[in-house]
Design a protein around this motif. Structure first.
Motif, PDB file in Angstrom:
ATOM      1  N   ALA A  58      43.164  45.671  43.167  1.00 33.19           N
ATOM      2  CA  ALA A  58      42.930  46.996  42.582  1.00 33.19           C
ATOM      3  C   ALA A  58      43.374  47.012  41.123  1.00 33.19           C
ATOM      4  N   ARG A  61      40.849  45.099  39.017  1.00 29.44           N
ATOM      5  CA  ARG A  61      39.656  45.906  38.739  1.00 29.44           C
ATOM      6  C   ARG A  61      39.907  46.869  37.586  1.00 29.44           C
ATOM      7  N   THR A 109      35.309  48.203  43.964  1.00 31.93           N
ATOM      8  CA  THR A 109      35.481  47.857  45.368  1.00 31.93           C
ATOM      9  C   THR A 109      34.125  47.888  46.059  1.00 31.93           C
ATOM     10  N   GLN A 130      35.203  40.733  47.644  1.00 31.05           N
ATOM     11  CA  GLN A 130      36.327  41.498  47.124  1.00 31.05           C
ATOM     12  C   GLN A 130      36.014  42.227  45.823  1.00 31.05           C
TER      13      GLN A 130
END
Length: 213
Positions: A58, A61, A109, A130
């Protein structure tokens, strides 16, 4: 594809698990499948389990969306548990430059799993990359990240690319061996696989799975 439709096939519930199986020699494969069976429970289980690298990915990203100019990854590593921190560090060290080399400008995501439907119409693999990236040229790419300590083998990389291409037809795909920072795309794969060889692997995996059930 619904869970009911998936149940009509002989179903491998995880592309990650399947690649791990492909990487092993025949003597180690039964124990590998037994481990997977304990982790998943049933082959049509659609729950999303807590993922060891979830917080790190996360953060990565967000770092991609910030143009690779943020402290998101460093903060995630500092906030990790003592168990997670060494793995977070080495995975981030290889994965972030690999994503930059692909020309990623956005990382998202993947909200829903897709499926690789084998050519025989009987075998199915759940595919859950992923990362969904937007690249500098405006195209999208689905990326599977290999995080294991063991290097990704050329055969396993080829299998993962085939699964991704089958699950996301017409889309760009890549596999990243995160601990080594290695990117494999279809054009760079050193090994090619066939539908027949993947079906043979699937049959071996599911025969062991069904013997464990």
């Amino acid at each position: 594809m619904s869970a009911d439709a998936a149940a009509a096939h002989r179903h491998v519930p995880s592309a990650t698990h399947f690649a791990e199986f492909v990487m092993l020699n025949s003597t180690r494969r039964p124990a590998c499948v037994r481990k997977h069976h304990r982790q998943v429970g049933t082959p049509t289980d659609q729950r999303q389990f807590a993922y060891f690298y979830g917080r790190l990915f996360a953060a990565i990203r967000r770092h991609v969306r910030a143009g690779f100019d943020s402290d998101e990854v460093d903060r995630a590593i500092r906030a990790a548990s003592a168990q997670q921190r060494p793995s977070f560090s080495v995975v981030a060290e290889g994965l972030v430059p690999a994503l930059r080399s692909l020309g990623a400008v956005d990382g998202r995501t993947v909200r829903h799993r897709s499926y690789y439907d084998a050519a025989d119409g009987e075998h199915l693999v759940s595919v859950y990359p992923q990362f969904a990236l937007t690249l500098r040229d405006g195209t999208d790419m689905f990326v599977h990240v290999h995080t294991a300590k063991e290097p990704l083998t050329p055969v396993a990389a080829a299998v993962l690319l085939t699964l991704l291409e089958g699950a996301y037809p017409g889309e760009r795909v890549a596999v990243i061996d995160a601990r080594r920072g290695t990117v494999v795309v279809p054009q760079s794969a050193t090994v090619r696989t066939t539908e027949e060889s993947i079906t043979a692997y699937l049959d071996q995996y599911l025969t062991l799975w069904e013997a464990t059930a």
